[in-house]
Write an enzyme that holds these catalytic residues in place. Sequence first.
Site, PDB file in Angstrom:
ATOM      1  N   GLU A 124       0.812  -1.060   0.062  1.00 50.40           N
ATOM      2  CA  GLU A 124       0.050  -0.128  -0.179  1.00 50.40           C
ATOM      3  C   GLU A 124       0.869   1.251  -0.138  1.00 50.40           C
ATOM      4  O   GLU A 124       1.981   1.511   0.691  1.00 50.40           O
ATOM      5  CB  GLU A 124      -1.049  -0.086   1.159  1.00 50.40           C
ATOM      6  CG  GLU A 124      -2.130   0.968   1.146  1.00 50.40           C
ATOM      7  CD  GLU A 124      -3.027   1.041   2.352  1.00 50.40           C
ATOM      8  OE1 GLU A 124      -4.148   1.305   2.092  1.00 50.40           O
ATOM      9  OE2 GLU A 124      -2.526   0.672   3.304  1.00 50.40           O
ATOM     10  N   ALA A 264       0.839  -1.585  10.946  1.00 50.07           N
ATOM     11  CA  ALA A 264       0.478  -2.670  10.420  1.00 50.07           C
ATOM     12  C   ALA A 264       0.002  -2.603   8.916  1.00 50.07           C
ATOM     13  O   ALA A 264      -0.506  -1.415   8.525  1.00 50.07           O
ATOM     14  CB  ALA A 264      -0.554  -3.604  11.417  1.00 50.07           C
ATOM     15  N   MET A 265      -0.360  -3.492   8.347  1.00 48.54           N
ATOM     16  CA  MET A 265      -0.923  -3.601   7.006  1.00 48.54           C
ATOM     17  C   MET A 265      -1.853  -4.777   6.873  1.00 48.54           C
ATOM     18  O   MET A 265      -1.775  -6.077   7.217  1.00 48.54           O
ATOM     19  CB  MET A 265       0.122  -3.928   5.974  1.00 48.54           C
ATOM     20  CG  MET A 265      -0.216  -3.724   4.508  1.00 48.54           C
ATOM     21  SD  MET A 265      -1.441  -2.385   4.186  1.00 48.54           S
ATOM     22  CE  MET A 265      -2.236  -3.005   2.601  1.00 48.54           C
ATOM     23  N   GLU A 266      -3.146  -4.317   6.411  1.00 53.69           N
ATOM     24  CA  GLU A 266      -4.217  -5.205   6.375  1.00 53.69           C
ATOM     25  C   GLU A 266      -4.231  -6.437   5.147  1.00 53.69           C
ATOM     26  O   GLU A 266      -5.256  -6.516   4.642  1.00 53.69           O
ATOM     27  CB  GLU A 266      -5.647  -4.464   6.144  1.00 53.69           C
ATOM     28  CG  GLU A 266      -5.855  -3.935   4.974  1.00 53.69           C
ATOM     29  CD  GLU A 266      -5.323  -2.386   4.910  1.00 53.69           C
ATOM     30  OE1 GLU A 266      -5.667  -1.495   4.313  1.00 53.69           O
ATOM     31  OE2 GLU A 266      -4.595  -2.168   5.734  1.00 53.69           O
ATOM     32  N   HIS A 297      -7.753  -3.142  14.579  1.00 54.56           N
ATOM     33  CA  HIS A 297      -7.761  -2.271  13.275  1.00 54.56           C
ATOM     34  C   HIS A 297      -7.640  -3.112  12.006  1.00 54.56           C
ATOM     35  O   HIS A 297      -8.375  -2.945  11.139  1.00 54.56           O
ATOM     36  CB  HIS A 297      -6.769  -0.778  13.478  1.00 54.56           C
ATOM     37  CG  HIS A 297      -6.866  -0.336  12.367  1.00 54.56           C
ATOM     38  ND1 HIS A 297      -6.979   1.056  12.148  1.00 54.56           N
ATOM     39  CD2 HIS A 297      -6.189  -0.348  10.978  1.00 54.56           C
ATOM     40  CE1 HIS A 297      -6.895   1.668  11.045  1.00 54.56           C
ATOM     41  NE2 HIS A 297      -6.293   0.849  10.222  1.00 54.56           N
ATOM     42  N   GLU A 298      -6.650  -3.934  12.089  1.00 57.41           N
ATOM     43  CA  GLU A 298      -6.401  -4.764  10.747  1.00 57.41           C
ATOM     44  C   GLU A 298      -7.262  -5.610  10.439  1.00 57.41           C
ATOM     45  O   GLU A 298      -7.677  -5.962   9.273  1.00 57.41           O
ATOM     46  CB  GLU A 298      -4.927  -5.268  10.824  1.00 57.41           C
ATOM     47  CG  GLU A 298      -3.799  -4.239  11.169  1.00 57.41           C
ATOM     48  CD  GLU A 298      -3.881  -3.068  10.309  1.00 57.41           C
ATOM     49  OE1 GLU A 298      -4.048  -3.261   9.198  1.00 57.41           O
ATOM     50  OE2 GLU A 298      -3.380  -2.085  10.614  1.00 57.41           O
ATOM     51  N   GLU A 320      -9.485   3.708   6.292  1.00 54.71           N
ATOM     52  CA  GLU A 320      -8.727   3.714   7.363  1.00 54.71           C
ATOM     53  C   GLU A 320      -9.376   4.435   8.384  1.00 54.71           C
ATOM     54  O   GLU A 320      -9.395   3.962   9.716  1.00 54.71           O
ATOM     55  CB  GLU A 320      -7.447   4.757   7.193  1.00 54.71           C
ATOM     56  CG  GLU A 320      -6.429   4.222   6.191  1.00 54.71           C
ATOM     57  CD  GLU A 320      -5.799   2.927   6.588  1.00 54.71           C
ATOM     58  OE1 GLU A 320      -6.048   2.411   7.706  1.00 54.71           O
ATOM     59  OE2 GLU A 320      -5.638   2.226   5.572  1.00 54.71           O
TER      60      GLU A 320
END
Length: 845
Positions: A124, A264-266, A297-298, A320
Amino acid sequence: MNLTRQEAAERADVVTRVHSYDIRLDLTGSSRAFASTTTVVFDAVPGSSTFIDAVTDSVQRVRLNGRDLDPAEVSDGVRIQLPELAESNELTVEAQALYTNTGEGLHRFVDPVDDEVYLYTQFEVPDSRRMYAVFEQPDLKAEFTFTVTAPAAWTVISNQPVDSREEQGEQAVWRFRPTPRISSYITALVAGPYAKVSDSLTNAEGREIALDLYARRSLIEHLDAEDIFTLTKQGFAFYEEQFGVPYPFEKYDQLFVPEFNAGAMENAGCVTILEDYIFRSKPTEAMVERRAITVLHELAHMWFGDLVTMKWWNDLWLNESFAEFMSHLAAVSNTRFTHAWTTFGASEKTWAYRQDQLPSTHPIVAPINDLQDVQVNFDGITYAKGASVLRQLVAWVGQEEFMRALRSYFEKHSWSNATLADLLAELESTSGRELDSWSKVWLETAGVNTLTPSITAAEDGTLESVEVIQTAPNDYPTLRPHRMTAGFYDLRDGKLVRTHRVEFDVEGERTAIPGVAGRARPDLILLNDEDLAYAKVRLDERSFDTAVAHLRDFEESLPRAVVWGAAWDGTRDGQIPARQFVDLVLNNIDAETDSTSIMTQLRNLATTLKMYVRSDAQEATREKAAQRLWEIAQSAPAGSDRQLQFVQAFAAHATTEEQKDTVRALLEGQQRLEGLEIDRDLAWRLLIALAAAGRADEAEIDAAAAEDNTSTGAQKAAQAKAAIPTAEAKNRVWEQVVEHHDLPNVIQRSAIMGFNATTKRSLLRPFIPRYFAAIERVWQELSHEISQQIITGLFPQVVDRDVLEASEQFLSQLGEGRDSLRRQVIEGRDGIERALRVQAADVIG
């Protein structure tokens, strides 16, 4: 490297459907590059032409519909041109792609503990094209199948479970099951000798979901897997119930990866997380709670973002902000972090208000014309203001109505793309509220309102009226509707107790709070008492005096956080003298119970001491602050979170030789506090403080790094060396970061932090002209992530007009097409302008 929205729309008109990607990677070659072969099957308008994105080191073959195209003619290292398309197309691209050490694309890391190699992807916004050929835009979804050749001793993880694994000597080939239809930016690959901890859950539809946690071998012993699994299961239960849709993927991996740029990254079913969330030393409770919010969140993104994806990046904010709002709601509703809205107010809203008062502020729904716009707008408006406004929207329409709208939204748009208009349509349907005008004032305009009480009281002290006066900044004059509460507080038995609550809508310039006439005037009236509204809040004089004297006496943490925020906003606006804010913190922080509130106010205190206190009073104020922090650290409960945070803050502000001696004694064990363990990370904190104070040299830092031969140790050593208050140390950082660019992303970030860790303006002043002479070249030559670290991080932290004049001269000569660079300089300049204004207002008595 840029992609405009118009180009993406035109390509989506040509490429009518992408069916599948078959991606074959060979990770067994050099440490510099890897082999990447992509076969993509897609439909297009017959006879049309377009391009596919592929950031490559070299291209060996391009084969389109059975004919070979000359790579030298169709590829420029960033895009590959595709002429004369058929209705149905098959494209194969064979290329060499580059590993990175910037946290973008396929990042390669060598663990200093055991020399093992670890890889992970971060795509991303636009970086899947760094690993394979792809139509890099979120609305061209497809199925992805990965086949990976890697050392047999490694573990290889992707979005889907492994379909087969075949050993071939010292190598092995992993083939993964095809993904559902997803966007390229949430595909993922993680590879290396990662260690694993496993668990599972049974979801709402009775399906067993594997839950695996991964970390480097040298860190796995520190991973408190039980806590993360508990949070994950609580999040699953909450989201499946609230969204009405079972978890959409086959597994749920969470991987703690090195040198990560974000929290972090989803990635779908394969979430990558910052390694700092593995605690090898005692963490603050604020850090533990931040990890919990990140995990939640993720997980929320698996539905909002992955299952249903924005059509273009102008709705990135919604992606987001939704996850940020839902993570806090899930924490409050279904985990032990029941005070998460206090954390939200202390942390997220502080960030949002700061970002929204910069000259670069923008509407939540910002015009995103290209990828550069996306990268620059990945900011506090996108995350924190957006989440704050979503919370206001939920208060406006009702939480149950909000959730019913989400269920309908997911039902209609699963595995496809949607827009803000799609969500608002569902909300209007379930709530009966007209949201077009709400959307215009909240989402399409910038700036933050200020809410101030106007109180009229009778001679006997009873209230006649309380009105809320709403104002807006001159540059952004929009007045907005606010759903909010007002709390009336009285002192009873030494506590500030809420005796009355009113929930009402603020409309326009003046709004009367209903039902207050005839009530006794309370000791404190607090607007936005439950922090539902997104607005700066002022206190009337009597309430402010009560708050200053009795901030520590609130029974609940949330109203206290609102008052902390009001005091900080008033300080930054020059309405409260900076040294009065210092006194407010020093006189009340010892009684604060919320760890994130402590962390936030200590950060605000640090900013105030360095930037906002009048220059001729800074040293004395800093000395007083350090002394008070040491006193409250000594009286804090043994082994408590407060004790740890106060010791860290004391060390950072130690000014006198005696205070520095105390920091040294703590580090060497001659000074002890009951319950305080000088573990590895606290020892680094103390050593960095000593280095910044001129009381530790490179030899001592090298010795500490040799004892802590880890990635974290290397980062801390870089920060400590950069903090040494000599021209030689600062020049060395400048050469490494600005001239040679030879540091990995996290080492560079640490060095920049150390560079700025000084109160001696004379050390930083020589870099003012050097900064403005270098940054345009930095912006042109380096990736967005790395250049932004440098341009933002090294903006001269010298509060005087020389910096403003140099900024103005640079901006006046800056050419067109450099909007992101211009924005970063404008934001840096604004920080100095504000500091000068606040210093001028720092008048006591």
